[in-house]
Design a protein around this motif. Structure first.
Motif, mmCIF file in Angstrom:
data_model
loop_
_atom_site.group_PDB
_atom_site.id
_atom_site.type_symbol
_atom_site.label_atom_id
_atom_site.label_comp_id
_atom_site.label_asym_id
_atom_site.label_seq_id
_atom_site.Cartn_x
_atom_site.Cartn_y
_atom_site.Cartn_z
ATOM 1 N N ASP A 1 21.430 183.548 64.490
ATOM 2 C CA ASP A 1 21.392 182.290 63.734
ATOM 3 C C ASP A 1 21.518 181.098 64.676
ATOM 4 O O ASP A 1 22.163 181.170 65.734
ATOM 5 C CB ASP A 1 22.549 182.219 62.726
ATOM 6 N N VAL A 2 20.934 179.992 64.266
ATOM 7 C CA VAL A 2 21.121 178.716 64.951
ATOM 8 C C VAL A 2 22.047 177.871 64.091
ATOM 9 O O VAL A 2 21.842 177.732 62.888
ATOM 10 C CB VAL A 2 19.768 177.999 65.161
ATOM 11 N N VAL A 3 23.098 177.326 64.704
ATOM 12 C CA VAL A 3 24.129 176.590 63.971
ATOM 13 C C VAL A 3 24.022 175.100 64.285
ATOM 14 O O VAL A 3 24.006 174.709 65.466
ATOM 15 C CB VAL A 3 25.538 177.110 64.345
ATOM 16 N N TRP A 4 23.953 174.270 63.240
ATOM 17 C CA TRP A 4 23.830 172.817 63.408
ATOM 18 C C TRP A 4 24.991 172.137 62.696
ATOM 19 O O TRP A 4 25.071 172.139 61.472
ATOM 20 C CB TRP A 4 22.495 172.334 62.859
ATOM 21 N N VAL A 5 25.905 171.539 63.469
ATOM 22 C CA VAL A 5 27.103 170.875 62.947
ATOM 23 C C VAL A 5 26.872 169.363 62.927
ATOM 24 O O VAL A 5 26.305 168.810 63.870
ATOM 25 C CB VAL A 5 28.335 171.219 63.812
ATOM 26 N N HIS A 6 27.352 168.728 61.849
ATOM 27 C CA HIS A 6 27.103 167.296 61.676
ATOM 28 C C HIS A 6 28.376 166.466 61.670
ATOM 29 O O HIS A 6 29.319 166.745 60.916
ATOM 30 C CB HIS A 6 26.358 167.047 60.358
ATOM 31 N N ASP A 7 28.388 165.449 62.489
ATOM 32 C CA ASP A 7 29.223 164.264 62.426
ATOM 33 C C ASP A 7 30.671 164.428 62.888
ATOM 34 O O ASP A 7 31.150 165.518 63.174
ATOM 35 C CB ASP A 7 29.147 163.634 61.040
ATOM 36 N N TYR A 8 31.324 163.267 62.944
ATOM 37 C CA TYR A 8 32.610 163.105 63.617
ATOM 38 C C TYR A 8 33.746 163.903 62.990
ATOM 39 O O TYR A 8 34.767 164.132 63.628
ATOM 40 C CB TYR A 8 32.985 161.614 63.654
ATOM 41 N N HIS A 9 33.584 164.323 61.739
ATOM 42 C CA HIS A 9 34.630 165.117 61.098
ATOM 43 C C HIS A 9 34.837 166.463 61.807
ATOM 44 O O HIS A 9 35.925 167.034 61.748
ATOM 45 C CB HIS A 9 34.265 165.406 59.640
ATOM 46 N N LEU A 10 33.793 166.965 62.460
ATOM 47 C CA LEU A 10 33.804 168.352 62.937
ATOM 48 C C LEU A 10 33.516 168.480 64.430
ATOM 49 O O LEU A 10 32.941 169.459 64.882
ATOM 50 C CB LEU A 10 32.774 169.171 62.134
ATOM 51 N N MET A 11 33.945 167.514 65.205
ATOM 52 C CA MET A 11 33.701 167.574 66.651
ATOM 53 C C MET A 11 34.251 168.846 67.300
ATOM 54 O O MET A 11 33.586 169.452 68.136
ATOM 55 C CB MET A 11 34.289 166.338 67.336
ATOM 56 N N PRO A 12 35.471 169.313 66.965
ATOM 57 C CA PRO A 12 36.019 170.489 67.660
ATOM 58 C C PRO A 12 35.508 171.827 67.122
ATOM 59 O O PRO A 12 35.887 172.873 67.660
ATOM 60 C CB PRO A 12 37.540 170.387 67.400
ATOM 61 N N LEU A 13 34.695 171.815 66.078
ATOM 62 C CA LEU A 13 34.339 173.065 65.408
ATOM 63 C C LEU A 13 33.621 174.043 66.336
ATOM 64 O O LEU A 13 33.876 175.261 66.292
ATOM 65 C CB LEU A 13 33.475 172.771 64.173
ATOM 66 N N GLY A 14 32.727 173.529 67.189
ATOM 67 C CA GLY A 14 31.995 174.417 68.089
ATOM 68 C C GLY A 14 32.921 175.175 69.023
ATOM 69 O O GLY A 14 32.755 176.374 69.250
#
Length: 466
Positions: free
Chosen positions: A129-142
């Motif tokens: 899968d390719v994962v695309w995270v959006h915006d400042y709420h989730l900066m540390p998620l990766g």
């Protein structure tokens, strides 16, 4: 193409396409990408629970896109969303360190919710899968997902500005936050200005090896690619809105109410970053300089409420009501009110009609990642009698819509004189010049649309995916 997993603070379901503003275009484009790649969209439901369980709510839409959401506790919402995301990061990213709240508990809540996102979404991510995270709420998620063994291609897109290094370093633990971002394979920014600020931070504060030509950032043996991907509107979708009866009726409604005066419009979420008090000061300056033109111009400000639980947002609403009242008190007559301040939102069909009826748009944020209202306004114009866009040079959209000085009128939103001067230029601009500017602007708005933005980012992100 590999399957796509989109992760954002909130999940936009297909029925949200009709909401006011540009959100429908972004939601539509991401839904189309998810449909094409058999994907899933994960985020917060917007609902509050008594105790976090991590249980996922699944909804499968008619077009085959699956959304997966989790509920958050009251403390999560206060510390992560109202706190760190919107009282710490949001003002800082928009250069407002005077409004930035540095509270330890906010930071803890932000870290905790990102952990909860990671724990909950992990079982949904398959190999390849390719994962695309959006915006400042989730900066540390990766980084959290990497620590859990996720080695998929992961990208992050920041929809806001990125401030200069000397401002960003005011954030406690700023190094840790940026190092977390560097666990993504691809970082996307709205324009070159925000990208350059981020690259400079990585070089100066982290000592990373930075290639300004390619956007490659190498730190501790890991390389991340950072690029600018200017977001656009869903042009065809928005144009279709303009062909509805609701759009035509809205335009006629506005025109009939102006009594042959030129309509000038502003459409902004009620937020201090949008420069609304400064905009009204500029309009006041225009009427001070040209009192006879109060019968030539009427300004309509549409400002839907936003984040009403946060004190700084309550204050700006009070300020706007006061300033609009002062202008109207000084300039109104029994048959003339120069400023109309409307504190609610409208569907896109009606906004299209308002845009077309208005011969001037004031889009004057103090700082904005992109600003899609500027692009919606251009898309809605009559090619035979187009209006004039007055645009802040501090919006990301200014890079595209300047058109070498032949597109939008760029202004300094902090300067009442500059705003007033350009209102006069727009009001008196001959048709030939308005058409010439429009013809340059519409090419960018039509071609640099949200579909191209989505395709470019996903293509770059999936380039090396298994």
């Amino acid at each position: 193409m590999p399957r796509l997993v989109v992760i954002s603070n909130r999940v936009a379901v297909p029925k949200a396409r009709g909401v006011a503003g540009a959100q429908g275009g972004l939601a539509g484009a991401l839904n189309a990408a998810l449909k094409a790649n058999g994907g899933i969209w994960f985020g917060w439901s917007g609902q509050e629970c008594d105790e976090f369980s991590g249980s996922i709510n699944y909804v499968k839409s008619s077009d085959g896109v699956t959304t997966a959401t989790i509920d958050l506790e009251h403390q999560d919402i206060e510390e992560y969303y109202n706190g760190y995301a919107n009282s710490t990061l949001w003002p800082l990213l928009h250069y407002r360190i005077d409004l930035t709240q540095y509270e330890r508990e906010f930071g803890k809540g932000y870290e905790r919710v990102n952990e909860r996102f990671a724990d909950s979404v992990l079982p949904l991510i398959d190999k390849g899968d390719v994962v695309w995270v959006h915006d400042y709420h989730l900066m540390p998620l990766g980084e959290r997902l990497r620590s859990m063994g996720v080695d998929n291609r992961m990208g992050f897109f920041l929809h806001t500005p990125w401030p200069p290094t000397n401002l960003f370093v005011s954030l406690p633990y700023h190094e840790r936050l940026v190092k977390a971002l560097l666990h993504y394979d691809l970082l996307g920014f709205q324009c070159d200005t925000w990208l350059d600020s981020f690259l400079h931070y990585c070089w100066k504060e982290l000592g990373a090896e930075v290639d300004y030509e390619t956007g490659e950032i190498t730190l501790d043996g890991r390389t991340t690619l950072a690029r600018a991907y200017p977001i656009g509107i869903d042009y065809e979708f928005f144009i279709a809105k303009g062909n509805t009866g609701e759009a035509r009726q809205a335009g006629q409604r506005l025109l009939s109410s102006t009594r042959h005066r030129t309509a000038m419009i502003g459409v902004d979420r009620l937020d201090y970053s949008k420069g609304l008090p400064e905009r009204l000061d500029g309009i006041s300056r225009f009427f001070d300089r040209h009192p006879d033109r109060v019968r030539d111009l009427v300004f309509i400000q549409i400002a839907p409420p936003s984040r009403e639980d946060i004190g700084s947002y309550q204050k700006i609403r009070e300020t706007l009501e006061q300033k609009a009242g002062q202008i109207n008190g000084a300039r109104s007559d029994v048959d003339v009110v120069p400023v109309r301040y409307v504190n609610k939102g409208y569907p896109q069909e009606e906004l299209f009609g308002f845009y077309r009826a208005a011969k001037i748009a004031l889009v004057t944020p103090l700082r904005d990642g992109m600003n899609l209202v500027a692009k919606e306004y251009i898309a809605a114009q009559d090619p035979d009698d187009p209006g004039v866009l007055i645009l802040s040079r501090f919006a990301g959209a200014a890079q595209q819509l300047d058109c070498d000085g032949q597109g939008a009128l760029l202004i300094n939103p902090h300067s009442s004189d500059d705003i007033a001067h350009n209102i006069r230029l727009a009001l008196d601009m001959p048709l030939e010049e308005r058409k010439a500017r429009y013809e340059k602007l519409i090419v960018s708005v039509r071609e640099e649309n949200v579909q191209r933005w989505t395709e470019n980012f996903i293509s770059d992100l999936a380039e090396d995916a298994a």
